[in-house]
Each structure stands twice: as structure tokens, then as C-alpha cells.
Design an enzyme around this catalytic site. Sequence first.
Site: not given
Length: 463
Positions: A384, A271, A303, A332, A249
Site C-alpha cells: 500500500m 466495494k 495474497g 503474499t 476483496d
Amino acid sequence: MQHFPIFLAVAGRRIVVSGGGEAALAKLRLLMKTEAHLTVFAVDPSADIHRLAHDRKLTLIQRPLAPGDALCAVLFYAANEDDAEDARVAALARADGALVNIVDNLADSAFITPAIVDRDPVVVAIGTEGAAPVLARAIKTDLEERLPVQLGLLARLGKAFRHAADALPMGCKRREFWADYYFDQGPKALEQDGPQGVEAALDRLLAHHLHAPAKEGHVDLVGAGPGDPELLTLKARKALDRADVVIHDRLVSPEILELARREAVLIDAGKEGFGTSTAQDDINELIVDHARMGLHVVRLKAGDPTVFGRLDEEIEACEAAGVTWRIIPGITAASAAVAQIGQSLTRRDRNSSVRFLTGHDMKGFAEQDWRALARPGEVAAIYMGKKSARFIQGRLLMHGADPATRVTVIENASRPDSRVLATTLARLEPTLTEANLTGPALTFFGLAPRAAAALPQLKEAAL
Ligand code: SAH
């Protein structure tokens, strides 16, 4: 890095040392490990240096260095323990074209001599650019203990066998042969039957590997943790050590990628080019295609892979392709972030459950059970949640959450550049705008850093 480490070819070449005391002797002890021709210039050399000359370990010339004495020398050491004489001989040697080191004078030296762990042909050089010789010595002692003395012998015998081993196809088959030799069969044979035993073991091992059936590929779905390499599990490290391919990631830190086997191919699957929904299909394809080639694939996810990691889609792709897989869990972001603020995720008399939320899903900002969350004492870890902060704030207030509820945002948890923003639900949006976060951030709803929570004046200020 102000000094770049290299291994210099010195076999059959000249190395010149000026000086006849302790400093010169210390360098000579190291230099005598090489196959270079050593020449020492000293007016009054110590008995030790006389003895080395007598034993033909070096050529001793009993006069001060003169122009031309360092011609054709690859290296030159000024070790006179006299600054003026060192400066004089260094200038002469430079003029003769040698790389010059002045003992205990980093600034005027073209190179420095590292601390060395010698298991020739395996040599470990340790340098601290003069910053901490104590540290270099400690690392050397540690390595001396860890690297078996027979390693050099195994490597020499292995090196002589390289040509024969070229019969194996390049890539993982050849690597497996050598791993088997160095970490299993080689040490065993040496212990049981000495060097001859090792040669016989190499022949046997090669025959075995030449006829071994093709290896099956495999996928490890590995949690890389929040960024601090020390928060990687041992199992994850082992998987990285064996990986042929690492598909990672964007959030996986460079320090962790450094730990992958040097020959492993690193593929950045985070990407821009990977877009949104098709991206996952591309990643699935990358994983499966490499495993089908018989490679050990490490799919490295920030995570824990089981938390907002789209893990199931990757597992399903492996299953559909008949590729074996396993999950190696990681720490995490919520665990790392809560540790950083000295709190726990659940606490008796406060919250007996904790929710992991995502700020957005594939359809946009994610809807949650806002009414339940808005109740006093609730705790949620929001992943997020940067872009969706205003939305989350609005929804919670609308459903009756107390505007003074503590909210803590932790950017880059566990990393050196981490920031902690302690705020309230009412002030979440302006706090985030002001801080202008650039790294990944986790938002705790209903938690304050322990220190802040303990300060009554802060509590009042928030209310
Ligand atoms: N599987 C990951 C989460 C992936 S979703 C895990 O278990 O942590 C990506 C989100 O994780 C980021 O948007 C951010 O909210 C969070 N995150 C990942 N690493 C983080 C870190 N070091 N510090 C703070 N948040 C992080």
C-alpha cells in the site's frame, strides 16, 4: 467468444446430412449418439453409410439434395467434400430454415461441432473456434481418462432419483446428499453390487440425510494469492470447491473467483460503499451471519490473509459468535513480486532480515523505524505504498538513506499485465508519477531486478 456453447434439444427432431463419404460418416458417428432422426442425401454413398441405412440408424436418399429436403430440420451438415456442392446445398438448407454447418468451412457455418466427451447424460463439449483442433483433442483425451466410464450410469440413476431427493430442503442439505452420492456412496455401490446396488444406496443415503442433524456453519479465511490462479494453494481450491458463500476483496482476480463452486454466492466486500472503519464491522457481520445460517463461508483475501489483512478482527468476530474457523495461507504479494524480479527476500552478506511495511495505516501515513531502515543493505517490502511514496522517500532521506538505494516497484505481480519499475530512492516519486499505476503495487526498498543489478553501467547510472 465468437461461438456460444449450448446443448440443443434434438430428440425426435430431424438432422439432415448431405454427402456420402468420410466427412459425412465422421459427423454421422457423432450424430448417432443422439435421439434425432437422421436423413442422408448422397448420390454415391459409401458402404458404411449403406450399412447404417440397412441397420435403420438413418434414412438414406440416393439423390442430390433438392429444395424442401431440409424442411423442419434443426441442423444441417454440408459434407460433400466439394466446395461448389456444399455451397449449393447450404443455400437450400438455409432457405428451409435449418442451422447450417459446412464441414471444414468455419466462415460460412452457423455453428461448429465441438469435440465431445460422452458420459451421457454427462456430456462435455470442447471448442477452440477452429483455432487449435490439436488442443481440443488433447483436452478430450485428458478428460476421457479422468471421468470414469460409470459416471454416465451414476448420473442416469441419479437423475431418476431427483424427484425423491426433493424431499430434502433446497440448498446445502440437498447438495450434500448429491455430493455424497456422486463422490462417495454411488461409485462404491456400483463397484460392489452393480446398478441395483446403486438404487438401494440412494434410498439408504436419502434416509440418512433426511435424519441428519442440521449442519454447523464454518469460516475458512483463505489466501487467494497475488492474482495468478496457479498460485492458489490446493487447500484454497478445495475450500472454494465446497464454499456456499465467498466473501472476497476487491483485489481478488476474476480468474480466481471463476474457480468458486458454481452455486456459491459471491459477495464483493471491497466495494466503495464499505467506507473505512465501519467497513470491517460490516464485513465481520457478513461473515458471521452467513456462518450462523449453517453455511460454509470462504473469506477470500488477496495474497496471504495474515499480511495486512485485518485478519484478527475477523477471527475475533467468529470467536465471539461461536463459529469455527481456520486460516488457509496464501502467497503474499512480496513473495510473488520478488520472484518476478529474480531476487530473494533475504541474502547472505546482504540482509539477514526483511521488513514488511505498510504505506499507511488507519491513522494515515504509517511511521516506521526510519533510522534502522536507512542503514545500507536493508530490504523492505512496502505494501500500500503508492500514495505514500513521497512521504516514505522523504522520511528515509531525512534519516540518512543513500539517494542511490535501489527501489523497485512491481505492479500487478504475477498477472499478465504486470509492470516492473526499477528506480532509485531519489527518483521514486517522479518514476511513480510518470508510470501512473492503476493496479496494486508493491515497492521493494533496497532491491533491484536481478538483471539490472548485474549491469555495472546501470549501477553507475543510478549512482
Ligand atoms: N494480504 C495481502 C496484502 C493486502 S494489502 C498480501 O499478502 O499480499 C493490499 C496491498 O497488497 C496492495 O496495496 C499492494 O501493495 C499489495 N498487493 C496485493 N496484490 C498485489 C499484486 N498482485 N501485485 C503487487 N502488489 C500487490
